[in-house]
Motif scaffolding. Sequence first.
Motif: not given
Length: 526
Positions: A196-214
């Motif tokens: 659900x999340x992968x599909x959402x971020x890939x189909x959204x028109x906004x650019x994606x920035x990943x911020x992780x605690x890793x």
Amino acid sequence: MPYFITDQSPDCPVWATVKEDGEVMACHATKDDAVAQMVALSLDEDMEPGGELRITGEIPGYVKDAATKGLEYFSEGKAGDGITDGTIREARLMASGSITDDKVIRANAWAARHAVDLESAQNNDANDDGFPGPGAVAHYLWGIDPLDPEPARAWFARQAAIIQDGRKMTRIAGGEPVIICDIDGTLLNGSRPIAATVQFVQESEEDLYIITGRNESERAATEQALAAAGVEYEELLMNPGSTADTLNFKRAMAQRLLEEYDVVLAIDNNPSMRRMYRALGIKAVTVSDLPPVTRKAKTIVETRAHFVEDMEIRAVGDKMTFKGYAAVFDSDSEPLPFIEQIRPGAFTRTLKSRNNIRMYVNHNDSALLASTRSGTLRLQEDSKGLLAEADLPMTTDGRNLSILIEQRIVDSMSFGFSVPRGGDMWSEDGMRRTLTEVRLHEVSAVTGMPAYASTSASVRKLAARTAIDEQVLADALTQLESGAELDSAQADLIRGIVDQLAPKESKPDNSLIVAKQLLALMEMQV
């Protein structure tokens, strides 16, 4: 009891972290320090941060009086069942003369939604036997006198507009809309993608920035897992410190993005992180609460090729290393039919994004040579242009390319790109385009016609074979390849070349056949 920040406390010269009753927890030199303590205290007590507090004197008397009366009616048991503990806490705050920006905005929206409640006599007529009805008590608790609602409604509307305009000026600054997303439990469960999340971020028109605690030490494995899940992103921001400091790291990264972009959404499965994002004014949701996707428009990918004078192949141990410029700054292209230039710095942002850029032969993804994610392709801007250096694989494509470059049969490079909003400028007549920012998709060693040079190996060979001036021939072929109209001299030139090189029994009788035959001959030259 919620915690707030304010710059109007009489006990602190600058910023303070306070309780809802105004009790000062600590004074701070900066707003960021006050926010940090507000969030930390709120998380420790498992409650939402209160936001910025407005101190006594800014709330009109009619709002304070209404809230006070609402609390009295509530204590008498005259409120309806829908009154929440939060509404009561906020009413007490207003009665004492304080209110948060968030409450102002919500009160403005609430007043509009519940105006219909005041159409009933028990809510608008003090002489009615049922007054005050539950709707009237609710209005009082929201700071609105149901017998005279317009002054409070107007005040909330004015203040909400001021607050929202201020947020737009300080947070967005004309920036592109972007999304923030976490990884663990949000994009991935272990190594498995959360669809659900992968599909959402890939189909959204906004650019994606990943911020992780890793931790940053896990970058290679994380990039590999994201690539396997098919997640494309602008930048992967990883925690350089301990996981215990994840909240502060994520907040710092979000604040950095807010200085340049309009952060429209944060997706994180951790409620503490969502509360932190909301304290910064960012809408935050978990996977189960994803909003409807704003569909991406199909990306238009363009390609541009140019002749490379100093392309080279070097033997390094048992490997072959390629080096050449995929793009050159401030150099006029051949007519496309418009003339194009790339300005210095056009690749700066896309190179920082850490997207996986690949190197191909002729833009053919089945002829893969190297990639940035694997470390076999290295890209950098210098004063001349976009420099590409690649470790060629010991495959058929890699070995063939090294031979073709050494023999100067291949002497052109190209790059595939798209143009973000505002990334190009056009002249008034539409005949010149300047690229100021591009989103890089791939680079290629090419055997076709370059857009940024008037000569190539194939042109030189054909010119020598037919005894035609190299520049004149290049101009005619560029017109032909771009689909532009040929002048009579260029048409005669092309017909003459085909007549000279084609089998004698073949006599083309129209321009389409002539064009096809010449382009086929050009491919043979390479």
